[in-house]
Design an enzyme around this catalytic site. Structure first.
Site, PDB file in Angstrom:
ATOM      1  N   TYR A 166      46.127   7.297  51.928  1.00 52.69           N
ATOM      2  CA  TYR A 166      44.708   7.288  52.313  1.00 52.69           C
ATOM      3  C   TYR A 166      44.164   5.857  52.435  1.00 52.69           C
ATOM      4  N   ILE A 167      44.207   5.103  51.367  1.00 57.19           N
ATOM      5  CA  ILE A 167      43.596   3.770  51.406  1.00 57.19           C
ATOM      6  C   ILE A 167      44.486   2.804  52.193  1.00 57.19           C
ATOM      7  N   ASP A 204      56.832   3.267  52.571  1.00 56.18           N
ATOM      8  CA  ASP A 204      56.265   4.464  51.932  1.00 56.18           C
ATOM      9  C   ASP A 204      57.341   5.544  51.861  1.00 56.18           C
ATOM     10  N   ASN A 205      57.378   6.303  50.792  1.00 59.00           N
ATOM     11  CA  ASN A 205      58.356   7.401  50.725  1.00 59.00           C
ATOM     12  C   ASN A 205      57.748   8.742  51.143  1.00 59.00           C
ATOM     13  N   SER A 249      42.018   0.315  39.456  1.00 56.68           N
ATOM     14  CA  SER A 249      41.006   1.377  39.480  1.00 56.68           C
ATOM     15  C   SER A 249      39.946   1.120  38.421  1.00 56.68           C
ATOM     16  N   TYR A 277      47.600   8.230  33.722  1.00 55.07           N
ATOM     17  CA  TYR A 277      47.382   7.538  35.006  1.00 55.07           C
ATOM     18  C   TYR A 277      46.676   6.197  34.763  1.00 55.07           C
ATOM     19  N   LYS A 317      47.802   1.947  35.176  1.00 59.40           N
ATOM     20  CA  LYS A 317      47.056   0.862  35.844  1.00 59.40           C
ATOM     21  C   LYS A 317      46.844  -0.302  34.873  1.00 59.40           C
ATOM     22  N   ASN A 377      34.890   4.694  43.716  1.00 60.57           N
ATOM     23  CA  ASN A 377      35.287   5.993  44.298  1.00 60.57           C
ATOM     24  C   ASN A 377      35.387   5.913  45.822  1.00 60.57           C
ATOM     25  N   ASN A 381      39.296  15.640  44.017  1.00 59.85           N
ATOM     26  CA  ASN A 381      38.135  14.762  44.179  1.00 59.85           C
ATOM     27  C   ASN A 381      37.014  15.443  44.954  1.00 59.85           C
ATOM     28  N   LEU A 382      35.816  14.963  44.694  1.00 57.06           N
ATOM     29  CA  LEU A 382      34.619  15.624  45.221  1.00 57.06           C
ATOM     30  C   LEU A 382      34.566  15.680  46.750  1.00 57.06           C
ATOM     31  N   ARG A 439      28.530   8.570  40.363  1.00 58.43           N
ATOM     32  CA  ARG A 439      29.649   7.690  40.681  1.00 58.43           C
ATOM     33  C   ARG A 439      29.254   6.695  41.773  1.00 58.43           C
TER      34      ARG A 439
HETATM   35  P1  NAD Z   1      47.629   8.198  48.394  1.00 55.95           P
HETATM   36  O1  NAD Z   1      48.415   9.140  47.559  1.00 55.95           O
HETATM   37  O2  NAD Z   1      46.942   8.704  49.606  1.00 55.95           O
HETATM   38  O3  NAD Z   1      48.561   6.980  48.852  1.00 55.95           O
HETATM   39  C1  NAD Z   1      49.616   6.492  48.063  1.00 55.95           C
HETATM   40  C2  NAD Z   1      50.834   6.345  48.974  1.00 55.95           C
HETATM   41  O4  NAD Z   1      51.914   5.827  48.186  1.00 55.95           O
HETATM   42  C3  NAD Z   1      51.299   7.669  49.574  1.00 55.95           C
HETATM   43  O5  NAD Z   1      51.484   7.511  50.965  1.00 55.95           O
HETATM   44  C4  NAD Z   1      52.610   7.954  48.870  1.00 55.95           C
HETATM   45  O6  NAD Z   1      53.510   8.656  49.707  1.00 55.95           O
HETATM   46  C5  NAD Z   1      53.084   6.553  48.521  1.00 55.95           C
HETATM   47  N1  NAD Z   1      53.960   6.463  47.360  1.00 55.95           N
HETATM   48  C6  NAD Z   1      53.749   6.960  46.105  1.00 55.95           C
HETATM   49  N2  NAD Z   1      54.790   6.664  45.308  1.00 55.95           N
HETATM   50  C7  NAD Z   1      55.659   5.949  46.059  1.00 55.95           C
HETATM   51  C8  NAD Z   1      56.914   5.347  45.803  1.00 55.95           C
HETATM   52  N3  NAD Z   1      57.508   5.456  44.604  1.00 55.95           N
HETATM   53  N4  NAD Z   1      57.537   4.674  46.788  1.00 55.95           N
HETATM   54  C9  NAD Z   1      56.960   4.577  48.016  1.00 55.95           C
HETATM   55  N5  NAD Z   1      55.784   5.128  48.323  1.00 55.95           N
HETATM   56  C10 NAD Z   1      55.139   5.807  47.358  1.00 55.95           C
HETATM   57  O7  NAD Z   1      46.592   7.467  47.430  1.00 55.95           O
HETATM   58  P2  NAD Z   1      45.385   6.481  47.776  1.00 55.95           P
HETATM   59  O8  NAD Z   1      44.120   7.190  47.469  1.00 55.95           O
HETATM   60  O9  NAD Z   1      45.583   5.869  49.105  1.00 55.95           O
HETATM   61  O10 NAD Z   1      45.586   5.407  46.623  1.00 55.95           O
HETATM   62  C11 NAD Z   1      46.266   4.189  46.841  1.00 55.95           C
HETATM   63  C12 NAD Z   1      46.281   3.398  45.541  1.00 55.95           C
HETATM   64  O11 NAD Z   1      44.941   3.186  45.121  1.00 55.95           O
HETATM   65  C13 NAD Z   1      46.991   4.121  44.397  1.00 55.95           C
HETATM   66  O12 NAD Z   1      47.716   3.161  43.658  1.00 55.95           O
HETATM   67  C14 NAD Z   1      45.847   4.685  43.572  1.00 55.95           C
HETATM   68  O13 NAD Z   1      46.194   4.809  42.222  1.00 55.95           O
HETATM   69  C15 NAD Z   1      44.776   3.609  43.778  1.00 55.95           C
HETATM   70  N6  NAD Z   1      43.413   4.127  43.567  1.00 55.95           N
HETATM   71  C16 NAD Z   1      42.967   5.196  44.313  1.00 55.95           C
HETATM   72  C17 NAD Z   1      41.694   5.706  44.096  1.00 55.95           C
HETATM   73  C18 NAD Z   1      41.184   6.892  44.865  1.00 55.95           C
HETATM   74  O14 NAD Z   1      40.210   7.507  44.420  1.00 55.95           O
HETATM   75  N7  NAD Z   1      41.766   7.246  46.004  1.00 55.95           N
HETATM   76  C19 NAD Z   1      40.843   5.108  43.140  1.00 55.95           C
HETATM   77  C20 NAD Z   1      41.317   4.014  42.424  1.00 55.95           C
HETATM   78  C21 NAD Z   1      42.613   3.523  42.660  1.00 55.95           C
HETATM   79  N1  UFG Z   2      33.224  16.775  40.811  1.00 51.31           N
HETATM   80  C1  UFG Z   2      32.703  18.057  40.844  1.00 51.31           C
HETATM   81  N2  UFG Z   2      33.439  19.025  41.473  1.00 51.31           N
HETATM   82  C2  UFG Z   2      34.646  18.777  42.044  1.00 51.31           C
HETATM   83  C3  UFG Z   2      35.163  17.462  42.005  1.00 51.31           C
HETATM   84  C4  UFG Z   2      34.422  16.493  41.366  1.00 51.31           C
HETATM   85  O1  UFG Z   2      31.635  18.314  40.330  1.00 51.31           O
HETATM   86  O2  UFG Z   2      35.264  19.705  42.579  1.00 51.31           O
HETATM   87  C5  UFG Z   2      32.426  15.706  40.172  1.00 51.31           C
HETATM   88  C6  UFG Z   2      33.097  15.078  38.976  1.00 51.31           C
HETATM   89  O3  UFG Z   2      32.809  15.802  37.782  1.00 51.31           O
HETATM   90  C7  UFG Z   2      32.485  13.674  38.997  1.00 51.31           C
HETATM   91  C8  UFG Z   2      32.286  13.386  40.487  1.00 51.31           C
HETATM   92  O4  UFG Z   2      32.277  14.666  41.115  1.00 51.31           O
HETATM   93  O5  UFG Z   2      31.228  13.680  38.380  1.00 51.31           O
HETATM   94  C9  UFG Z   2      33.402  12.544  41.089  1.00 51.31           C
HETATM   95  O6  UFG Z   2      34.656  13.136  40.782  1.00 51.31           O
HETATM   96  P1  UFG Z   2      35.998  12.688  41.529  1.00 51.31           P
HETATM   97  O7  UFG Z   2      37.089  13.579  41.011  1.00 51.31           O
HETATM   98  O8  UFG Z   2      35.785  12.649  43.000  1.00 51.31           O
HETATM   99  O9  UFG Z   2      36.215  11.178  41.054  1.00 51.31           O
HETATM  100  P2  UFG Z   2      36.358  10.547  39.606  1.00 51.31           P
HETATM  101  O10 UFG Z   2      35.181   9.641  39.401  1.00 51.31           O
HETATM  102  O11 UFG Z   2      36.605  11.583  38.587  1.00 51.31           O
HETATM  103  O12 UFG Z   2      37.695   9.692  39.732  1.00 51.31           O
HETATM  104  C10 UFG Z   2      38.036   8.882  40.886  1.00 51.31           C
HETATM  105  C11 UFG Z   2      39.552   8.935  41.064  1.00 51.31           C
HETATM  106  C12 UFG Z   2      40.238   8.262  39.910  1.00 51.31           C
HETATM  107  C13 UFG Z   2      39.719   6.866  39.777  1.00 51.31           C
HETATM  108  C14 UFG Z   2      38.219   6.840  39.634  1.00 51.31           C
HETATM  109  C15 UFG Z   2      37.773   5.422  39.702  1.00 51.31           C
HETATM  110  O13 UFG Z   2      39.982  10.284  41.150  1.00 51.31           O
HETATM  111  O14 UFG Z   2      41.631   8.191  40.165  1.00 51.31           O
HETATM  112  O15 UFG Z   2      37.606   7.569  40.711  1.00 51.31           O
HETATM  113  O16 UFG Z   2      36.428   5.311  39.468  1.00 51.31           O
HETATM  114  F1  UFG Z   2      40.270   6.290  38.687  1.00 51.31           F
END
Ligand code: NAD
Ligand code: UFG
Length: 335
Positions: A11-12, A31-32, A124, A148, A152, A178, A198-199, A230
């Site tokens: 995603y990111i 990416d795997n 994160s 998790y 980090k 977020n 996630n929301l 958030r």
């Molecule tokens: P995502 O799952 O969409 O992307 C992660 C990618 O890494 C995927 O394409 C997956 O196939 C690849 N991957 C995982 N393990 C691997 C491995 N061993 N070798 C090669 N590829 C691998 O997740 P994202 O939301 O894009 O998150 C990216 C990074 O940002 C992650 O490290 C996540 O922990 C961090 N992060 C995400 C959020 C969020 O809310 N999305 C918030 C804070 C931090």
């Molecule tokens: N929520 C709901 N219903 C849902 C999903 C979420 O009410 O179905 C609420 C949660 O309780 C929270 C808010 O929406 O109050 C946001 O929840 P998310 O699950 O979207 O996000 P979080 O803040 O829990 O966590 C996200 C990532 C984590 C990351 C963090 C960083 O999932 O990996 O943001 O701030 F570490």
């Protein structure tokens, strides 16, 4: 620069790939595909307008990482690859440590062996644990509330040791709040496998009829409307933050730096629901459910350090976050 994106199909990573390529960098994805789709590569090529190199491998395959770093004369790595589901990490901690921590060790070994010493790491806001004060600045104490988050924290600490040991490393840990939204092409976005945790992706599936209703996890928090607050940040703003971090690292002395990437603005679950309803043009069914274990009432950033050091600020508003999420859901998301 030639930049390797581990997890670049995710995603990111995919949104950062667009921002970096459009800024003139050569990007190589590694990416795997354990949590992403192969179609992403084709879609990225459509957006960027030229082919890009995609290597399908696991970051724990150190030899393949080294080969990629050498073959493509990589100057810097942005390390997105990792597993990120909090609940899954509680159930399967070994897998999380193996993938995230061992995977990062493998990456550091490969970078060390090939003398590539510029690294941006996806950290994160979860490393702040339960907030002691708000908004969260980078000097807020860190702690972990689940495996998790602990991966980090471990990785950030490892990166500190590495930077300390060798003055040629330049490392930025970006603490994302977020991330939500999608690229305005509607071709790439957040596509979790299975029911979303996630929301925003959950709301998108309720709006498209794939899920019956939103479960709001608690309405008795100490927040203005009782639902969790958030700091939602548009993924294209987040992507721009990576570009700014790379510019910073290449123009500043060695070391390990930590930056919050957030907006500084908190929105409640109820406000998110209402904003999404406005974009979709219809009311969305919801139900007040019990609090979710591990959730905090409020979490939002002080983005001032990133603004002053990286010359970066989030620009896109809640409407843009909801509109792009909905556009992606309608155009290209699964199902
Ligand atoms: P995502 O799952 O969409 O992307 C992660 C990618 O890494 C995927 O394409 C997956 O196939 C690849 N991957 C995982 N393990 C691997 C491995 N061993 N070798 C090669 N590829 C691998 O997740 P994202 O939301 O894009 O998150 C990216 C990074 O940002 C992650 O490290 C996540 O922990 C961090 N992060 C995400 C959020 C969020 O809310 N999305 C918030 C804070 C931090
Ligand atoms: N929520 C709901 N219903 C849902 C999903 C979420 O009410 O179905 C609420 C949660 O309780 C929270 C808010 O929406 O109050 C946001 O929840 P998310 O699950 O979207 O996000 P979080 O803040 O829990 O966590 C996200 C990532 C984590 C990351 C963090 C960083 O999932 O990996 O943001 O701030 F570490």
């Amino acid at each position: 620069m030639n930049i390797l994106l581990t997890g670049g199909a995710g995603y990111i990573g995919s949104h950062a790939a667009v921002a970096l390529a459009q800024a003139g960098h050569q990007v190589v994805l590694f990416d795997n595909f354990c949590n992403s789709r192969h179609e992403v590569a084709q879609r990225l090529q459509t957006i960027i307008g030229h082919p890009l190199v995609v290597i399908e491998a696991d970051i724990r395959q150190t030899d393949l990482l080294e080969k990629a770093l050498r073959d493509h004369a990589i100057d810097a790595v942005v390390h997105f690859a990792g597993l990120k589901a909090v609940g899954e990490s509680v159930a399967e901690p070994i897998g999380y440590y193996a993938n995230n921590v061992q995977g990062t060790i493998s990456l550091l070994q490969a970078m060390h062996n090939t003398h590539v010493k510029t690294l941006v790491f996806s950290s994160s806001a979860t490393v702040y644990g339960v907030p002691h004060y708000l908004p969260l600045d980078e000097s807020h104490p860190t702690s972990a509330t689940n495996p998790y988050g602990r991966t980090k924290l471990h990785i950030e600490e490892m990166l500190g040791d590495v930077a300390q040991s060798d003055p040629t490393w330049r490392i930025a840990c970006l603490r994302y709040f977020n991330p939500v939204g999608a690229h305005d092409s509607g071709l790439i976005g957040e596509e979790p496998n299975g029911p979303p945790n996630n929301l925003m992706p959950y709301l998108a599936r309720v709006a498209s009829g794939q899920l019956p209703q939103l479960n709001i996890f608690g309405n008795d928090y100490d927040t203005p409307d009782g639902t969790g607050v958030r700091d939602y940040i548009h993924v294209m703003d987040l992507a721009a933050g990576h570009l700014a971090a790379l510019d910073f690292l290449t123009t500043h002395p060695h070391g390990r730096y930590v930056f919050n990437l957030g907006t500084g603005q908190g929105y409640s679950v109820m406000e998110m629901l209402r904003a999404f309803e406005t974009v979709v043009g219809k009311p969305l069914p919801f139900h007040i459910a019990p609090r979710r274990a591990g959730d905090v009432a409020s979490c939002y950033a002080n983005p001032g350090f990133a603004a002053s050091q990286l010359n970066w600020r989030a620009k896109l508003d809640l409407k843009a976050m909801c509109e792009s999420t909905w556009q992606f859901q309608q155009r290209a998301a699964r199902g």
